[in-house]
Design an enzyme around this catalytic site. Structure first.
Site, PDB file in Angstrom:
ATOM      1  N   ASN A   1       0.196   3.620   2.308  1.00 46.99           N
ATOM      2  CA  ASN A   1       0.483   3.089   3.635  1.00 46.99           C
ATOM      3  C   ASN A   1       1.856   2.429   3.571  1.00 46.99           C
ATOM      4  O   ASN A   1       2.015   1.371   2.964  1.00 46.99           O
ATOM      5  CB  ASN A   1      -0.603   2.068   4.013  1.00 46.99           C
ATOM      6  CG  ASN A   1      -0.309   1.376   5.333  1.00 46.99           C
ATOM      7  OD1 ASN A   1       0.611   1.768   6.057  1.00 46.99           O
ATOM      8  ND2 ASN A   1      -1.091   0.344   5.647  1.00 46.99           N
TER       9      ASN A   1
ATOM     10  N   HIS B   1      -6.482  -1.019  10.649  1.00 47.42           N
ATOM     11  CA  HIS B   1      -5.976  -1.739   9.475  1.00 47.42           C
ATOM     12  C   HIS B   1      -6.043  -3.240   9.769  1.00 47.42           C
ATOM     13  O   HIS B   1      -5.848  -3.667  10.908  1.00 47.42           O
ATOM     14  CB  HIS B   1      -4.530  -1.320   9.200  1.00 47.42           C
ATOM     15  CG  HIS B   1      -4.033  -1.852   7.898  1.00 47.42           C
ATOM     16  ND1 HIS B   1      -3.562  -3.139   7.770  1.00 47.42           N
ATOM     17  CD2 HIS B   1      -3.975  -1.292   6.671  1.00 47.42           C
ATOM     18  CE1 HIS B   1      -3.232  -3.346   6.491  1.00 47.42           C
ATOM     19  NE2 HIS B   1      -3.475  -2.231   5.817  1.00 47.42           N
TER      20      HIS B   1
ATOM     21  N   GLU C   1      -4.030  -5.528   9.376  1.00 50.75           N
ATOM     22  CA  GLU C   1      -2.838  -6.096  10.038  1.00 50.75           C
ATOM     23  C   GLU C   1      -2.860  -5.810  11.539  1.00 50.75           C
ATOM     24  O   GLU C   1      -2.344  -6.585  12.332  1.00 50.75           O
ATOM     25  CB  GLU C   1      -1.562  -5.562   9.359  1.00 50.75           C
ATOM     26  CG  GLU C   1      -1.378  -6.222   8.002  1.00 50.75           C
ATOM     27  CD  GLU C   1      -0.685  -5.375   6.949  1.00 50.75           C
ATOM     28  OE1 GLU C   1      -0.045  -4.377   7.289  1.00 50.75           O
ATOM     29  OE2 GLU C   1      -0.818  -5.740   5.755  1.00 50.75           O
TER      30      GLU C   1
ATOM     31  N   SER D   1      -3.555  -4.935  -3.190  1.00 49.97           N
ATOM     32  CA  SER D   1      -2.873  -5.227  -4.456  1.00 49.97           C
ATOM     33  C   SER D   1      -3.195  -4.235  -5.568  1.00 49.97           C
ATOM     34  O   SER D   1      -3.355  -4.621  -6.727  1.00 49.97           O
ATOM     35  CB  SER D   1      -3.156  -6.666  -4.906  1.00 49.97           C
ATOM     36  OG  SER D   1      -2.571  -7.567  -3.992  1.00 49.97           O
TER      37      SER D   1
ATOM     38  N   GLY E   1      -0.384  -0.170  -0.531  1.00 51.44           N
ATOM     39  CA  GLY E   1       0.727  -0.611   0.312  1.00 51.44           C
ATOM     40  C   GLY E   1       1.998  -0.733  -0.518  1.00 51.44           C
ATOM     41  O   GLY E   1       2.640   0.255  -0.858  1.00 51.44           O
ATOM     42  N   GLY E   2       2.331  -1.972  -0.887  1.00 55.49           N
ATOM     43  CA  GLY E   2       3.596  -2.286  -1.566  1.00 55.49           C
ATOM     44  C   GLY E   2       3.961  -1.351  -2.709  1.00 55.49           C
ATOM     45  O   GLY E   2       5.105  -0.877  -2.777  1.00 55.49           O
TER      46      GLY E   2
HETATM   47  P1  13P Z   1      -0.892  -3.880  -0.746  1.00 55.16           P
HETATM   48  O1  13P Z   1      -1.140  -2.715  -1.681  1.00 55.16           O
HETATM   49  O2  13P Z   1       0.569  -4.177  -0.553  1.00 55.16           O
HETATM   50  O3  13P Z   1      -1.718  -5.072  -1.111  1.00 55.16           O
HETATM   51  O4  13P Z   1      -1.389  -3.403   0.710  1.00 55.16           O
HETATM   52  C1  13P Z   1      -2.638  -2.822   0.828  1.00 55.16           C
HETATM   53  C2  13P Z   1      -2.769  -2.274   2.192  1.00 55.16           C
HETATM   54  O5  13P Z   1      -2.806  -2.991   3.168  1.00 55.16           O
HETATM   55  C3  13P Z   1      -2.812  -0.804   2.328  1.00 55.16           C
HETATM   56  O6  13P Z   1      -3.198  -0.427   3.601  1.00 55.16           O
END
Ligand code: 13P
Length: 240
Positions: free
Chosen positions: A6, A88, A90, A200, A221-222
């Site tokens: 993502n 999601h 967020e 994470s 994510g990151g």
């Molecule tokens: P991180 O891997 O940055 O913690 O983000 C996870 C995420 O929200 C993927 O949708």
């Protein structure tokens, strides 16, 4: 195993093209999914195609109309999207996504033939109050209540407190929570629905996470933002 990335609100078109031209897919043959920013969906037909699906990070439920700033299923499909993330955390946290609106989005996307990665997860406060299972069950039952055909459905468990914090859930927490989620999904759909873990995920924990029972893949994510790291995650996560 499914390895889903993502990108969130990261990368311009130029940066996406650079990312994929630097991505070495040699020897990588897992199921890979990239949730791109809307602005790069029009690049899909220029991106690598082997076993790779591309999608959006959200999609609206109405076919068309007065919904300023929203994007419809038909619009993303026209650009070649295979899937969308829905709900999601967020979106839930910062943009007013509710179980009800998420349910409409999931239904519209699945009805159109798109795959859906439907996200659920408890926040820190709910976890501390021992309400994790209650929250997850509510998100699944209300969010997926309109779904008749679950064939293209994937669920992602992303504990909100683990997203972007460097603090992933423990193996025991992931195993028991995934078992719980799979149980709820089985009671709804009478079939096994893939459940991804997100929050994470990094090079250090990927192999352990992918080897936990009931984990069918990850949503990253990151760590997905570097092509070398994403490749390493896929390779390391595929090892038994
Ligand atoms: P991180 O891997 O940055 O913690 O983000 C996870 C995420 O929200 C993927 O949708």
């Amino acid at each position: 195993m499914i390895f889903a990335a993502n990108f969130k609100m990261n990368k311009t078109q130029k940066e996406i093209l650079e990312y994929f031209s630097n991505f070495n897919f040699d020897g990588v043959n897992s199921n890979i999914m990239f949730a791109l920013p809307y602005t790069s969906l029009s690049l899909i037909n220029k991106l690598p195609q082997n076993n790779i699906l591309y999608g959006s990070q959200n999609v609206h439920f109405a076919k068309k109309g007065a919904f300023t700033g929203e994007i419809s299923v038909e619009m993303i499909k026209e650009l070649g999207a295979d899937f969308s993330l829905i709900a999601h955390s967020e979106r839930r946290q910062f943009f007013g996504e509710t179980d009800e609106s998420a349910a409409l989005r999931a239904q519209a996307a699945l009805d159109s033939g798109l795959k859906v990665i439907f996200c659920v997860g408890e926040n820190h406060r709910q976890r501390r109050a021992n309400r994790t299972k209650f929250v997850l069950k509510r998100q699944l039952i209300k969010g997926l209540k309109n779904i008749n055909n679950s064939q293209n459905l994937i669920v992602a468990y992303e504990p909100v407190w683990a997203i972007g914090t460097g603090k992933s859930a423990t193996a025991t927490e992931i195993q028991s929570t995934h078992a719980f989620i799979k149980g709820v999904l089985f009671s709804m759909f009478k079939t096994d629905i893939p459940v991804l873990y997100g929050g994470s995920v990094n090079i250090k924990n990927i192999n352990d996470i992918c080897n936990i029972k009931n984990v069918d893949g990850v949503l990253v994510g990151g760590a997905s933002l570097s092509p070398d790291t994403m490749r390493e995650l896929i390779i390391s996560g595929s090892k038994k």
